[in-house]
Design an enzyme around this catalytic site. Structure first.
Site, PDB file in Angstrom:
ATOM      1  N   ALA A 243     -49.052 -34.207  25.196  1.00  0.00           N
ATOM      2  CA  ALA A 243     -48.493 -32.989  25.781  1.00  0.00           C
ATOM      3  C   ALA A 243     -49.572 -31.921  25.873  1.00  0.00           C
ATOM      4  CB  ALA A 243     -47.331 -32.468  24.950  1.00  0.00           C
ATOM      5  N   ASP A 244     -49.540 -31.177  26.957  1.00  0.00           N
ATOM      6  CA  ASP A 244     -50.411 -30.017  27.089  1.00  0.00           C
ATOM      7  C   ASP A 244     -49.691 -28.738  26.697  1.00  0.00           C
ATOM      8  OD1 ASP A 244     -53.212 -30.530  28.741  1.00  0.00           O
ATOM      9  OD2 ASP A 244     -51.737 -32.123  28.950  1.00  0.00           O
ATOM     10  N   ARG A 245     -48.372 -28.735  26.857  1.00  0.00           N
ATOM     11  CA  ARG A 245     -47.577 -27.593  26.412  1.00  0.00           C
ATOM     12  C   ARG A 245     -46.131 -28.046  26.243  1.00  0.00           C
ATOM     13  NH1 ARG A 245     -48.210 -21.490  27.539  1.00  0.00           N
ATOM     14  NH2 ARG A 245     -50.175 -22.148  28.484  1.00  0.00           N
ATOM     15  N   ALA A 253     -44.821 -30.203  29.355  1.00  0.00           N
ATOM     16  CA  ALA A 253     -45.820 -30.337  30.415  1.00  0.00           C
ATOM     17  C   ALA A 253     -46.885 -31.319  29.952  1.00  0.00           C
ATOM     18  CB  ALA A 253     -46.441 -28.989  30.738  1.00  0.00           C
TER      19      ALA A 253
END
Length: 370
Positions: A243-245, A253
């Protein structure tokens, strides 16, 4: 067993990063002497992966500060704040970078004796982030491996993963791929399938490289082949991604293509697991609707780039680009998509495994992390 790969090498005051644009065909480390070089390395994707981006940004400024002197604490603080703001413009989606900037600014604000004291406090904090990321990834691997083994109820585990979430994307071990590494250490991982991850091919280039280095049984599949793979092999228990966010409700995201993997996992009744450090969780973001999605150059879709086969064989690595689509073709190239929390089985952090309450389609990340 620790990863054989080290994408980030820091021995004060020297920072070197593994140039991932040349992988898997050549291992070459790039010297990062200052924040401008760090910004370039992140924006050009010489280094990538949300945890690694934050660490490289922090340490690039640390390397810069080791060679500077300031007349006062205020001058040092002003310089550091300015450079951290600049570094935060390198990639907009990964929250780890912004979390690191926030924490480092707090450290700098608290150290006010003189310029040297401010710089020393910053460098020590950046080094602590590097050490903490490795420990967090090992914990994610342990929690995730236990959850998959217990939930799947199997002594032999098959996984599918997307993009690259291993030692190359972090300070070491990895997040989603770190779970696979831990399962491999426990001798319960029978196979890892991984997607090519178009258009930048992080799976085909980087995850393939890592899995071969660790001698983990694995198979590369086209992004568009995953549904057919799950249909043909009921023994694949889970899809595990990074996950990036992560928003406060669990919307996630991650690399473009993740959303469609969650849809097919749901359809085929397989676990869909997000693995990320708690620094990837943005409690100020109510849902995924507010997450800014980075748009990349359309040429990444229209043109295929790599190295000629003959040059790979000789080691000379001659770059080559092939125009695939007609020159007039338009392309939409988001770097990330947002997977709704409703499609996610569990979110694994260094603190443990987070699941949804019964009859809830969302996670309560704030309560889980409190």
């Amino acid at each position: 067993m620790s990863s054989r790969l080290q994408a980030i090498l820091w021995v004060r005051p020297r920072l070197r990063i593994l140039n991932q644009l040349l992988l898997p065909h050549r291992r070459e480390y790039v010297e990062i002497n200052n924040s401008r070089a760090g910004h370039h390395a992140i924006a050009s994707m010489q280094t990538r992966g949300a945890p690694a981006i934050a660490i490289v940004a922090a340490l690039s400024l640390a390397a810069e500060l080791c060679g500077l002197e300031f007349s006062s604490a205020a001058a040092a603080q002003a310089h550091i704040r300015q450079q951290l703001a600049y570094l935060s413009t390198s990639r907009p989606t990964a929250v780890n970078l912004f979390d690191a900037v926030r924490r480092l600014n707090k450290v700098v604000d608290a150290a006010a004796a003189d310029g040297a004291d401010v710089c020393a406090a910053y460098v020590q904090a950046a080094e602590a982030m590097l050490a903490a990321d490795i420990a967090d990834n090992r914990a994610i691997g342990t929690h995730g491996a236990r959850y998959i083994a217990e939930t799947a109820g199997a002594s032999s585990i098959k996984l599918l993963t997307h993009c690259n979430t291993g030692a190359l994307a972090t300070a070491g071990h990895g997040t989603a791929l770190g779970i696979a590494r831990t399962l491999h250490e426990l001798n319960v991982l029978s196979h890892v399938y991984f997607t090519e991850t178009r258009p930048y091919n992080q799976g085909a280039r980087l995850t393939a490289f890592e899995l071969l280095e660790e001698h983990i049984p694995s198979t590369l599949v086209c992004d568009s082949a995953v549904s057919a793979l799950l249909q043909s092999d009921p023994g694949i228990q889970a899809i595990v991604v990074g996950a990036d966010r992560v928003a406060a409700n669990g919307d996630t995201a991650n690399k473009i293509g993740t959303y469609q993997l969650a849809i097919t996992a749901h359809h085929h009744n397989r676990l869909f697991i997000v693995a990320a450090p708690s620094t990837s969780i943005d409690l100020d973001m109510p849902s995924g609707k507010q997450i800014e999605i980075e748009q990349r150059d359309p040429s990444e879709i229209l043109v295929q780039s790599g190295f000629t086969q003959s040059s790979v064989a000789t080691g000379s690595l001659e770059p080559a680009s092939v125009q695939v689509a007609p020159l007039e073709t338009r392309a939409w190239n988001p770097s990330f998509d947002v997977t709704p929390a409703a499609l996610i089985s569990a979110i694994v952090t260094e603190k443990g495994v987070i699941t949804k309450q019964p009859n809830s389609s969302e996670f309560d990340m704030k309560a889980a992390l409190s």
